[in-house]
Motif scaffolding. Structure first.
Motif, mmCIF file in Angstrom:
data_model
loop_
_atom_site.group_PDB
_atom_site.id
_atom_site.type_symbol
_atom_site.label_atom_id
_atom_site.label_comp_id
_atom_site.label_asym_id
_atom_site.label_seq_id
_atom_site.Cartn_x
_atom_site.Cartn_y
_atom_site.Cartn_z
ATOM 1 N N ASN A 1 79.355 16.945 -3.953
ATOM 2 C CA ASN A 1 78.068 16.916 -4.036
ATOM 3 C C ASN A 1 77.656 16.999 -5.760
ATOM 4 O OD1 ASN A 1 75.156 18.447 -4.911
ATOM 5 N ND2 ASN A 1 74.708 18.050 -2.610
ATOM 6 N N GLU A 2 77.329 16.095 -6.338
ATOM 7 C CA GLU A 2 77.142 16.057 -7.901
ATOM 8 C C GLU A 2 76.355 17.176 -8.263
ATOM 9 O OE1 GLU A 2 75.977 13.250 -11.453
ATOM 10 O OE2 GLU A 2 74.636 13.131 -9.785
ATOM 11 N N ASN A 3 75.168 17.599 -7.796
ATOM 12 C CA ASN A 3 74.272 18.672 -8.234
ATOM 13 C C ASN A 3 75.250 19.905 -8.152
ATOM 14 O OD1 ASN A 3 71.763 19.734 -9.024
ATOM 15 N ND2 ASN A 3 71.745 20.704 -7.134
ATOM 16 N N GLY A 4 75.998 20.124 -7.069
ATOM 17 C CA GLY A 4 76.503 21.208 -6.632
ATOM 18 C C GLY A 4 77.899 21.551 -7.428
ATOM 19 N N GLU A 5 78.425 20.453 -8.083
ATOM 20 C CA GLU A 5 79.469 20.375 -9.133
ATOM 21 C C GLU A 5 79.104 20.844 -10.562
ATOM 22 O OE1 GLU A 5 81.615 16.603 -8.909
ATOM 23 O OE2 GLU A 5 82.567 17.063 -6.965
ATOM 24 N N LEU A 6 77.823 20.299 -10.783
ATOM 25 C CA LEU A 6 77.487 20.889 -12.145
ATOM 26 C C LEU A 6 76.939 22.101 -12.284
ATOM 27 C CD1 LEU A 6 75.400 17.164 -12.710
ATOM 28 C CD2 LEU A 6 76.984 18.403 -14.598
ATOM 29 N N GLU B 1 80.851 28.239 -16.408
ATOM 30 C CA GLU B 1 81.166 27.964 -18.110
ATOM 31 C C GLU B 1 82.511 27.086 -18.132
ATOM 32 O OE1 GLU B 1 80.304 30.940 -20.592
ATOM 33 O OE2 GLU B 1 78.245 31.469 -19.884
ATOM 34 N N THR B 2 82.789 26.414 -17.030
ATOM 35 C CA THR B 2 83.904 25.522 -17.064
ATOM 36 C C THR B 2 83.831 23.996 -16.983
ATOM 37 O OG1 THR B 2 85.215 27.381 -16.322
ATOM 38 C CG2 THR B 2 86.448 25.261 -15.963
ATOM 39 N N CYS B 3 84.085 23.032 -17.658
ATOM 40 C CA CYS B 3 83.971 21.691 -17.590
ATOM 41 C C CYS B 3 84.693 20.980 -16.573
ATOM 42 C CB CYS B 3 84.352 20.989 -18.771
ATOM 43 S SG CYS B 3 83.648 19.275 -18.963
ATOM 44 N N ASN B 4 84.057 20.565 -15.403
ATOM 45 C CA ASN B 4 84.584 20.060 -14.114
ATOM 46 C C ASN B 4 85.336 21.099 -13.405
ATOM 47 O OD1 ASN B 4 83.964 17.044 -14.516
ATOM 48 N ND2 ASN B 4 85.239 17.322 -16.402
ATOM 49 N N PHE B 5 84.653 22.313 -13.247
ATOM 50 C CA PHE B 5 85.396 23.514 -12.521
ATOM 51 C C PHE B 5 86.096 23.069 -11.253
ATOM 52 C CE2 PHE B 5 85.327 26.894 -9.356
ATOM 53 C CZ PHE B 5 85.909 27.655 -10.005
#
Length: 292
Positions: free
Chosen positions: A234-239, A246-250
């Protein structure tokens, strides 16, 4: 920590988008609006006493949504009085949005706006160099002290700029929020970034106590719907996961054990509540009102 993990602040566009998703998924701005409507008039009741102009300094004013709500309230409270509103904001993008908002907002005739594209520390240095220590009737710092290196020095400096009867408003995440628990438990295992530090109202009130500065602290309830974080892909969940950690592409870069621990904890009662099939993260805010 896996070497592939990097700070969300290293990818400006992803940070901006994840922050937008956070605002859309949380009651952050509604919570601030509630404070402005119900509490602010009492706090600013004397800042305009016997004055023909009210001077306001916004530190980290962002795109101006909350600033304009504050200004609207002050206009109602002090009809006809001229307001001088100066904004210190390091992002040109945010300043452009702020100016757009002002352009399409009516009833701002009595307000003079000025924007300074600089950080709060750059502002402090400029004022010190020029020795232009102008006094202000109302200073506010909304969700910006995370980005300051020396917080006690910043508090002391801006407190010294308060005029008689003036107030300073600081909005920051509460010491009883899910953020506090998340940062304390996982901060050392997530990418460190010198642009941002973990600080809550508990840390701030201790600093103010040490400085001998008088203040009052109000806590307001706020939540963030993080239900999408638990749906794979889920894109919203990933963002939102990126914003929380505070991690890019956690989701794709975090070690599996760390990801599993955090995702489990985010559903626990100390971090979130479950309501009507949703997982609502504790995003409680503190409103600290500092006296001159």
């Amino acid at each position: 920590m896996a070497s592939s993990m990097r700070s969300l602040f290293s990818d400006h566009n992803r940070y901006v988008e994840s922050f937008r998703r956070f605002l859309n998924s949380s009651t952050e701005h509604q919570c601030m609006q509630e404070f402005v409507d119900k509490k602010l008039p009492g706090i600013t009741a004397r800042i305009g006493d016997r004055k023909s102009e009210i001077k306001i300094l916004s530190i980290g004013g962002g795109a101006g949504e909350i600033d304009l709500q504050i200004l609207s309230k002050l206009q109602t409270q002090y009809p006809g009085i001229h307001i001088n509103n100066e904004v210190v904001e390091p992002s040109a993008e945010q300043i452009a949005k702020y100016k757009e908002l002002v352009a399409k907002t009516s009833n701002l005739e009595n307000i003079k706006f000025a924007w300074h594209k600089e950080t709060s520390s750059e502002y402090q240095n400029r004022i010190r160099e020029k020795k232009e220590f102008q006094k202000w009737d109302f200073i506010h710092m909304i969700q910006m002290l995370y980005y300051v290196k020396d917080i006690p020095a910043t508090l002391k400096f801006f407190h010294s700029l308060l005029a008689t009867n003036a107030k300073m408003l600081i909005i920051i995440v509460s010491g009883n929020s899910g953020w506090d628990k998340l940062w304390k438990k996982y901060g050392t295992r997530l990418p460190q970034d010198d642009l941002c530090q973990y600080v809550t109202s508990s840390d701030l009130t201790q600093m103010l106590d040490k400085l001998g500065i008088k203040y009052e602290c109000y806590d307001l309830l706020s939540t963030m719907d993080i239900s999408d974080c638990f749906t794979d892909g889920n894109e919203n969940g990933e963002l939102l996961c990126d914003f929380l950690t505070e991690t890019c592409n956690f989701n794709t870069t975090a070690p599996p054990d760390l990801k599993a621990e955090i995702m489990k904890d985010l559903q626990e009662s100390e971090f979130s509540v479950k309501k009507e099939g949703k997982v609502l993260f504790n995003n409680n805010l503190s409103f600290i009102v500092v006296e001159a």
